[in-house]
Motif scaffolding. Sequence first.
Motif, PDB file in Angstrom:
ATOM      1  N   ARG A  21      39.353  48.882  35.684  1.00  0.00           N
ATOM      2  CA  ARG A  21      38.914  48.018  34.579  1.00  0.00           C
ATOM      3  C   ARG A  21      38.409  46.681  35.125  1.00  0.00           C
ATOM      4  O   ARG A  21      37.431  46.128  34.614  1.00  0.00           O
ATOM      5  N   TRP A  22      39.076  46.137  36.143  1.00  0.00           N
ATOM      6  CA  TRP A  22      38.638  44.864  36.718  1.00  0.00           C
ATOM      7  C   TRP A  22      37.324  45.030  37.490  1.00  0.00           C
ATOM      8  O   TRP A  22      36.408  44.233  37.341  1.00  0.00           O
ATOM      9  N   TRP A  23      37.223  46.061  38.295  1.00  0.00           N
ATOM     10  CA  TRP A  23      36.053  46.261  39.145  1.00  0.00           C
ATOM     11  C   TRP A  23      34.794  46.493  38.303  1.00  0.00           C
ATOM     12  O   TRP A  23      33.714  45.996  38.644  1.00  0.00           O
ATOM     13  N   TYR A  24      34.937  47.244  37.219  1.00  0.00           N
ATOM     14  CA  TYR A  24      33.779  47.581  36.389  1.00  0.00           C
ATOM     15  C   TYR A  24      33.699  46.713  35.125  1.00  0.00           C
ATOM     16  O   TYR A  24      33.031  47.084  34.156  1.00  0.00           O
ATOM     17  N   ARG A  25      34.341  45.571  35.140  1.00  0.00           N
ATOM     18  CA  ARG A  25      34.290  44.677  33.981  1.00  0.00           C
ATOM     19  C   ARG A  25      32.850  44.222  33.733  1.00  0.00           C
ATOM     20  O   ARG A  25      32.034  44.151  34.645  1.00  0.00           O
ATOM     21  N   LEU A  26      32.566  43.919  32.483  1.00  0.00           N
ATOM     22  CA  LEU A  26      31.230  43.450  32.125  1.00  0.00           C
ATOM     23  C   LEU A  26      31.113  41.963  32.438  1.00  0.00           C
ATOM     24  O   LEU A  26      32.029  41.189  32.186  1.00  0.00           O
ATOM     25  N   ARG A  27      29.975  41.578  32.971  1.00  0.00           N
ATOM     26  CA  ARG A  27      29.790  40.211  33.450  1.00  0.00           C
ATOM     27  C   ARG A  27      28.781  39.451  32.589  1.00  0.00           C
ATOM     28  O   ARG A  27      27.819  38.895  33.072  1.00  0.00           O
ATOM     29  N   THR A  28      29.008  39.481  31.291  1.00  0.00           N
ATOM     30  CA  THR A  28      28.177  38.731  30.354  1.00  0.00           C
ATOM     31  C   THR A  28      29.063  37.718  29.633  1.00  0.00           C
ATOM     32  O   THR A  28      30.272  37.939  29.488  1.00  0.00           O
ATOM     33  N   PRO A  29      28.494  36.604  29.178  1.00  0.00           N
ATOM     34  CA  PRO A  29      29.293  35.625  28.432  1.00  0.00           C
ATOM     35  C   PRO A  29      29.936  36.287  27.219  1.00  0.00           C
ATOM     36  O   PRO A  29      29.274  37.014  26.482  1.00  0.00           O
ATOM     37  N   PRO A  30      31.225  36.086  27.004  1.00  0.00           N
ATOM     38  CA  PRO A  30      31.903  36.757  25.889  1.00  0.00           C
ATOM     39  C   PRO A  30      31.430  36.227  24.547  1.00  0.00           C
ATOM     40  O   PRO A  30      31.056  35.063  24.420  1.00  0.00           O
ATOM     41  N   PRO A  31      31.441  37.076  23.520  1.00  0.00           N
ATOM     42  CA  PRO A  31      31.090  36.618  22.170  1.00  0.00           C
ATOM     43  C   PRO A  31      32.241  35.829  21.564  1.00  0.00           C
ATOM     44  O   PRO A  31      33.345  35.788  22.108  1.00  0.00           O
TER      45      PRO A  31
END
Length: 369
Positions: A21-31
Motif C-alpha cells: 500500500r505504501w509503495w504503490y500509494r497515489l502521489r497526487t494532492p489529496p482532495p
Amino acid sequence: MLVLAVIALGVLNLLWILSVRWWYRLRTPPPELLKARCQDGWELTVYLRRAAKRRFEEPVLLCHGLAANRYTFDFEPPYSLAHALAEAGFDCFIVEWRGIGGSRPPPRGRRWPDVTVDDIVAQDGPALIELALARTGARRAFWVGHSLGGLVGYAVAQGTHADKLAGLLALGSPVFFPPDRLIRQLIHMGNHVSWPRGLRNEWLSRTLAPFLGYVTLPLSDVIINPKHIPPSIQRKVYANMMASMSRNVLRQFRDWIDHDAFRSFDGSVDWRAGLSRLTLPVLVMGGSQDRLAPPKNLRAQYELIGSGDKKLHIFGCERGDKMDYGHGDLLFGTGVAQEVHVEVRTWLEAHATPWSEDSAASAGNAPHA
C-alpha cells in the motif's frame, strides 16, 4: 506449533500488505475530506475535488461500484475523471458508500454485513446529494456512476430526490444481466466464501498487486481487458482501489443474476421497470467487450429508459477508439483521457448551467474557495 506458524504467516502478510500500500500509494494532492450523515445515523466520507476555476453551477457526484472505493474516479491523472472534470470547471464530490474506506464504521445498532443496495439507495444517495448542494449552493447535481454506482443512480432518480438531479451518466451499469455461466458461478462462490459477514477481498488484491502485469490472473478478462491497462496502472489499481463486499449486497447481486432482475432486497420494488418513467437526461455508456454489461444489454437498457433526452455510447474499436473496452478499463484503459473523459465532459458541459456572478449571488453563503 501450527498455531504459531499461522500467526507468523498472518503477521508477515500484514507487513507485506502495508508495504504494498505504501509503495504503490497515489502521489497526487489529496482532495478535501467531508462528512455526510445519513438519516439512519451512518456517516459517509465524501471527498471534494474543487474546480480549478468554477465554470458550472451543478456539481458532479462520482459514485463507485461493487468491490471498489473512491479511487475509481479519483486516481492519478490521466486516469482520474475527478481531476479531468475539476480542470473543466466542475466541483466533484467523490463518495465512499457505507462500509467502504472512510465510510466503514457503522453507527451504534447497525452492522456492516446487513448493508444492502437498498440502504445505499434510500440513505447514502440522498445524503450525498444534500451535501453537494449545500456546499455549492446549486439547485441540482449530476450523477456519474460506474457499475453499481450507476445502478444506484437509476434507483435514486426514481425516488424523493429525483428533482435534485440534473442528469445521470451510467458507465458499465447493467440493469439486464447476461446469461453468463462463469459470472453466475463466480457470484455464487463469492456468496459462499462471504459467510458470515462479507468478503474482504482487498487483502487478496493487495497481496497480489505487485505481480500484476508480470502474470495475468485467471478470470481477469471478466473484469477488464488486460491488454488495455498498462501493467504499472494495474498494480496501483489493485493496491488502492479494491474494497470489501457485505454479505447482503452479495446476496442481492446473486438474486439479480439468478433471476435477471434489478430490484430491491425484498423484491417489492422493480427498479428496472421504473426506468421507463425517468424524465431526466441520461447518458448510457459501456464497453464493446464488457462481459458484465455487454453492448446488447446496454442497448436494451437504453430503449427502456423513458427520457426524451438520452444517448447511448459504446466504446471500442468499431467506433474508432484505440482498443476494445472491458468493464474496468472504462476507467483505466490507455485511451480513457482522450475517449471516455472527453465524451463525459462534452455531455456534461452541454447540459450544465454556466456559473456566473448571478449564480454566485443566488448561491448565498454556500462555502466555496
